[in-house]
Design a protein around this motif. Structure first.
Motif, PDB file in Angstrom:
ATOM      1  N   ARG A 137       8.948   4.799  -0.784  1.00 23.74           N
ATOM      2  CA  ARG A 137       7.847   4.171  -0.066  1.00 23.74           C
ATOM      3  C   ARG A 137       8.330   3.091   0.884  1.00 23.74           C
ATOM      4  O   ARG A 137       7.631   2.692   1.799  1.00 23.74           O
ATOM      5  CB  ARG A 137       6.854   3.576  -1.081  1.00 23.74           C
ATOM      6  CG  ARG A 137       5.703   2.800  -0.451  1.00 23.74           C
ATOM      7  CD  ARG A 137       4.760   2.258  -1.519  1.00 23.74           C
ATOM      8  NE  ARG A 137       3.696   1.440  -0.927  1.00 23.74           N
ATOM      9  CZ  ARG A 137       3.610   0.129  -1.032  1.00 23.74           C
ATOM     10  NH1 ARG A 137       4.526  -0.552  -1.690  1.00 23.74           N
ATOM     11  NH2 ARG A 137       2.616  -0.536  -0.485  1.00 23.74           N
ATOM     12  N   THR A 181      -6.548   6.121   3.929  1.00 24.25           N
ATOM     13  CA  THR A 181      -5.348   6.786   3.408  1.00 24.25           C
ATOM     14  C   THR A 181      -5.589   7.337   2.011  1.00 24.25           C
ATOM     15  O   THR A 181      -5.185   8.462   1.696  1.00 24.25           O
ATOM     16  CB  THR A 181      -4.157   5.804   3.388  1.00 24.25           C
ATOM     17  OG1 THR A 181      -3.928   5.319   4.715  1.00 24.25           O
ATOM     18  CG2 THR A 181      -2.901   6.489   2.880  1.00 24.25           C
ATOM     19  N   LYS A 204      -7.792  10.483   2.223  1.00 26.96           N
ATOM     20  CA  LYS A 204      -7.014  11.621   2.723  1.00 26.96           C
ATOM     21  C   LYS A 204      -6.129  12.213   1.629  1.00 26.96           C
ATOM     22  O   LYS A 204      -6.034  13.435   1.481  1.00 26.96           O
ATOM     23  CB  LYS A 204      -6.143  11.188   3.909  1.00 26.96           C
ATOM     24  CG  LYS A 204      -6.885  11.025   5.216  1.00 26.96           C
ATOM     25  CD  LYS A 204      -5.897  10.688   6.324  1.00 26.96           C
ATOM     26  CE  LYS A 204      -6.552  10.685   7.683  1.00 26.96           C
ATOM     27  NZ  LYS A 204      -5.570  10.405   8.759  1.00 26.96           N
ATOM     28  N   ARG A 205      -5.481  11.360   0.863  1.00 29.85           N
ATOM     29  CA  ARG A 205      -4.585  11.837  -0.185  1.00 29.85           C
ATOM     30  C   ARG A 205      -5.377  12.498  -1.319  1.00 29.85           C
ATOM     31  O   ARG A 205      -4.925  13.486  -1.901  1.00 29.85           O
ATOM     32  CB  ARG A 205      -3.729  10.691  -0.719  1.00 29.85           C
ATOM     33  CG  ARG A 205      -2.845  10.050   0.351  1.00 29.85           C
ATOM     34  CD  ARG A 205      -1.838   9.096  -0.253  1.00 29.85           C
ATOM     35  NE  ARG A 205      -0.768   9.828  -0.901  1.00 29.85           N
ATOM     36  CZ  ARG A 205      -0.198   9.455  -2.033  1.00 29.85           C
ATOM     37  NH1 ARG A 205      -0.616   8.363  -2.658  1.00 29.85           N
ATOM     38  NH2 ARG A 205       0.772  10.158  -2.570  1.00 29.85           N
ATOM     39  N   ARG A 237      -6.306  15.956  -0.178  1.00 26.93           N
ATOM     40  CA  ARG A 237      -5.182  16.896  -0.211  1.00 26.93           C
ATOM     41  C   ARG A 237      -4.700  17.176  -1.641  1.00 26.93           C
ATOM     42  O   ARG A 237      -3.758  17.943  -1.834  1.00 26.93           O
ATOM     43  CB  ARG A 237      -4.017  16.363   0.627  1.00 26.93           C
ATOM     44  CG  ARG A 237      -4.318  16.294   2.121  1.00 26.93           C
ATOM     45  CD  ARG A 237      -3.040  16.080   2.914  1.00 26.93           C
ATOM     46  NE  ARG A 237      -2.431  14.796   2.642  1.00 26.93           N
ATOM     47  CZ  ARG A 237      -2.568  13.709   3.401  1.00 26.93           C
ATOM     48  NH1 ARG A 237      -3.314  13.768   4.499  1.00 26.93           N
ATOM     49  NH2 ARG A 237      -1.964  12.575   3.084  1.00 26.93           N
ATOM     50  N   GLY A 238      -5.319  16.529  -2.616  1.00 27.72           N
ATOM     51  CA  GLY A 238      -4.949  16.756  -4.010  1.00 27.72           C
ATOM     52  C   GLY A 238      -3.639  16.103  -4.415  1.00 27.72           C
ATOM     53  O   GLY A 238      -3.009  16.536  -5.390  1.00 27.72           O
ATOM     54  N   GLU A 239      -3.228  15.041  -3.715  1.00 26.32           N
ATOM     55  CA  GLU A 239      -1.960  14.373  -4.021  1.00 26.32           C
ATOM     56  C   GLU A 239      -2.146  13.373  -5.161  1.00 26.32           C
ATOM     57  O   GLU A 239      -3.252  12.926  -5.449  1.00 26.32           O
ATOM     58  CB  GLU A 239      -1.429  13.662  -2.765  1.00 26.32           C
ATOM     59  CG  GLU A 239      -1.130  14.611  -1.623  1.00 26.32           C
ATOM     60  CD  GLU A 239      -0.676  13.866  -0.373  1.00 26.32           C
ATOM     61  OE1 GLU A 239      -0.456  12.641  -0.465  1.00 26.32           O
ATOM     62  OE2 GLU A 239      -0.542  14.504   0.681  1.00 26.32           O
ATOM     63  N   ARG A 240      -1.059  13.017  -5.785  1.00 25.21           N
ATOM     64  CA  ARG A 240      -1.081  12.026  -6.861  1.00 25.21           C
ATOM     65  C   ARG A 240      -1.110  10.637  -6.235  1.00 25.21           C
ATOM     66  O   ARG A 240      -0.085  10.121  -5.771  1.00 25.21           O
ATOM     67  CB  ARG A 240       0.143  12.192  -7.763  1.00 25.21           C
ATOM     68  CG  ARG A 240       0.175  13.545  -8.481  1.00 25.21           C
ATOM     69  CD  ARG A 240       1.408  13.681  -9.353  1.00 25.21           C
ATOM     70  NE  ARG A 240       1.427  14.958 -10.059  1.00 25.21           N
ATOM     71  CZ  ARG A 240       2.378  15.349 -10.894  1.00 25.21           C
ATOM     72  NH1 ARG A 240       3.427  14.535 -11.103  1.00 25.21           N
ATOM     73  NH2 ARG A 240       2.323  16.513 -11.498  1.00 25.21           N
ATOM     74  N   ILE A 241      -2.273  10.019  -6.234  1.00 26.74           N
ATOM     75  CA  ILE A 241      -2.476   8.787  -5.463  1.00 26.74           C
ATOM     76  C   ILE A 241      -1.725   7.595  -6.047  1.00 26.74           C
ATOM     77  O   ILE A 241      -1.567   6.574  -5.384  1.00 26.74           O
ATOM     78  CB  ILE A 241      -3.974   8.444  -5.347  1.00 26.74           C
ATOM     79  CG1 ILE A 241      -4.588   8.276  -6.752  1.00 26.74           C
ATOM     80  CG2 ILE A 241      -4.704   9.534  -4.567  1.00 26.74           C
ATOM     81  CD1 ILE A 241      -6.018   7.788  -6.731  1.00 26.74           C
ATOM     82  N   GLN A 286       1.402   7.633  -6.929  1.00 29.30           N
ATOM     83  CA  GLN A 286       2.816   7.710  -6.585  1.00 29.30           C
ATOM     84  C   GLN A 286       3.101   7.015  -5.251  1.00 29.30           C
ATOM     85  O   GLN A 286       2.257   6.979  -4.360  1.00 29.30           O
ATOM     86  CB  GLN A 286       3.259   9.174  -6.510  1.00 29.30           C
ATOM     87  CG  GLN A 286       3.314   9.872  -7.861  1.00 29.30           C
ATOM     88  CD  GLN A 286       3.871  11.273  -7.768  1.00 29.30           C
ATOM     89  OE1 GLN A 286       3.900  11.886  -6.706  1.00 29.30           O
ATOM     90  NE2 GLN A 286       4.330  11.805  -8.898  1.00 29.30           N
ATOM     91  N   HIS A 332       4.379   6.284  -1.552  1.00 27.61           N
ATOM     92  CA  HIS A 332       4.328   7.138  -0.369  1.00 27.61           C
ATOM     93  C   HIS A 332       4.487   6.264   0.882  1.00 27.61           C
ATOM     94  O   HIS A 332       4.558   5.030   0.795  1.00 27.61           O
ATOM     95  CB  HIS A 332       2.990   7.895  -0.313  1.00 27.61           C
ATOM     96  CG  HIS A 332       1.801   6.994  -0.152  1.00 27.61           C
ATOM     97  ND1 HIS A 332       1.300   6.637   1.079  1.00 27.61           N
ATOM     98  CD2 HIS A 332       1.031   6.366  -1.078  1.00 27.61           C
ATOM     99  CE1 HIS A 332       0.264   5.830   0.909  1.00 27.61           C
ATOM    100  NE2 HIS A 332       0.091   5.649  -0.380  1.00 27.61           N
ATOM    101  N   GLU A 352       2.379   6.926   3.840  1.00 25.69           N
ATOM    102  CA  GLU A 352       1.356   7.575   4.647  1.00 25.69           C
ATOM    103  C   GLU A 352       0.292   6.622   5.179  1.00 25.69           C
ATOM    104  O   GLU A 352      -0.647   7.061   5.866  1.00 25.69           O
ATOM    105  CB  GLU A 352       0.687   8.693   3.835  1.00 25.69           C
ATOM    106  CG  GLU A 352       1.652   9.802   3.456  1.00 25.69           C
ATOM    107  CD  GLU A 352       0.980  10.902   2.651  1.00 25.69           C
ATOM    108  OE1 GLU A 352      -0.243  11.096   2.805  1.00 25.69           O
ATOM    109  OE2 GLU A 352       1.675  11.553   1.854  1.00 25.69           O
TER     110      GLU A 352
END
Length: 335
Positions: free
Chosen positions: A42, A242, A245-246, A249-253, A255, A257, A259
């Motif tokens: 990050r 942000t 958006k994450r 997209r199904g991301e692990r928020i 973690q 990053h 972005e």
């Protein structure tokens, strides 16, 4: 000292600045136990940097508040202490996300309940409590670029102080000006290239204070809830958009990053300094307009919030288009 005296508006912040400057100077020079921010996926820095600046920012402020006995709720002091201790432990040994979040929930909901339940009911208590939890975390999310969180602390709490002063509450103005002054001292060592970071021990309590003091100003009828929302809107919009958006997209928020818009700007070549300066400009304009209209009708403030939402939307769409355009050009050059 007489809290009704205008001298407090000069002496207390000046002492906060001097004490913070000396303490952060000592911390930045490595004269304290090493608590380093090691670069990770990050990070936007490449070498380890001390992350004890938050101690130098907050501790002198709290001491000055005690020397000038301000009338702040006991839950604020307890919450700050608990958040600072847990956040410092996280800086040292990396606590689990669940442990940290549980403490944030307990502190934020506890404060909101004690402050608002008798007068505003559970709906407001839960709403304000959730906003405070988010402020704690988004402040931490946005503390990833040299000078950004420090400068916005200076501007944000400075505007709180100005709004309180215009409303005739010098004590509450002094409370906020002390944070502003300490942030100014911190920024001397945090602007690019940063010699020290604030760490979780600074970012989490500052996010809590942004929410708590914004709410206290509202309960004291110094301003509407639109003011803290607009004052910290560059932070709030970047972190919230942000996150959405994450999630989409199904991301692990939880973690790490890179972005956030401010991170992507730096990676695109805009640089730490320019990114911080753009954030300052946006916050000066948004916060200034909020203070300017703080006594206007609710409808006026609502429309002002909508206008700023449109401004941020245009900026984000323009930057998304710019990155997409650069990416396509690079792909075409390779082919």
């Amino acid at each position: 000292m007489n809290l009704g005296s205008p001298l407090q508006l000069i002496i207390a912040p000046l002492l906060s600045f001097l004490a913070s400057y000396l303490l952060i100077f000592w911390l930045a020079k490595g004269n304290a136990p090493k608590i380093l921010d090691i670069p990770n996926t990050r990070s936007l820095h490449s070498t380890p940097v001390p992350r004890t600046g938050g101690i130098g920012l907050l501790l002198p402020t709290l001491i000055i508040w005690l020397l000038f006995p301000v009338s702040l709720p006991i839950p604020l002091w307890v919450g700050l202490g608990l958040l600072a201790l847990v956040s410092l432990a996280d800086d040292v040994m990396n606590l689990s996300v669940l442990v940290r979040l549980l403490v944030h929930i307990i502190v934020a909901m506890g404060f909101s309940t004690m402050l608002l339940l008798d007068t505003h009911g559970w709906v407001v208590v839960i709403g304000i409590g959730m906003a405070m939890i988010w402020m704690c975390n988004l402040y931490n999310f946005m503390d990833g670029s040299d000078g950004l969180a420090g400068g916005m602390t200076l501007i944000g709490f400075g505007y709180y102080g100005v709004a309180a002063l215009l409303a005739g509450n010098m004590e509450f103005a002094m409370v906020n000006f002390c944070i502003m002054a300490s942030a100014g001292a911190f920024l001397r060592f945090n602007f690019h290239p940063a010699q020290v970071f604030m760490g979780d021990v600074g970012a989490i309590p500052l996010g809590f204070l942004a929410g708590v003091l914004g709410t206290l100003g509202w309960t004291k009828e110094l301003w509407s809830l639109w003011l803290p929302l607009l004052v910290f809107s560059p932070f709030i919009v970047d972190a919230t958009v942000t996150l959405v958006k994450r999630l989409y997209r199904g991301e692990r928020i939880w973690q790490a990053h890179r972005e956030h818009y401010y991170q992507r700007m730096i990676q695109s070549g805009f640089g730490h300094r320019n990114t911080a300066l753009l954030g300052y400009i946006l916050m000066l304009l948004a916060g200034g307009s909020a203070v300017w209209t703080s006594k206007d009708h609710f409808v006026t403030q609502s429309w002002l919030t909508v206008v700023w939402g449109g401004v941020y939307l245009i900026i984000m769409l323009a930057f998304d288009w710019y990155q997409h355009y650069r990416f396509n050009n690079k792909q075409n050059d390779r082919t």
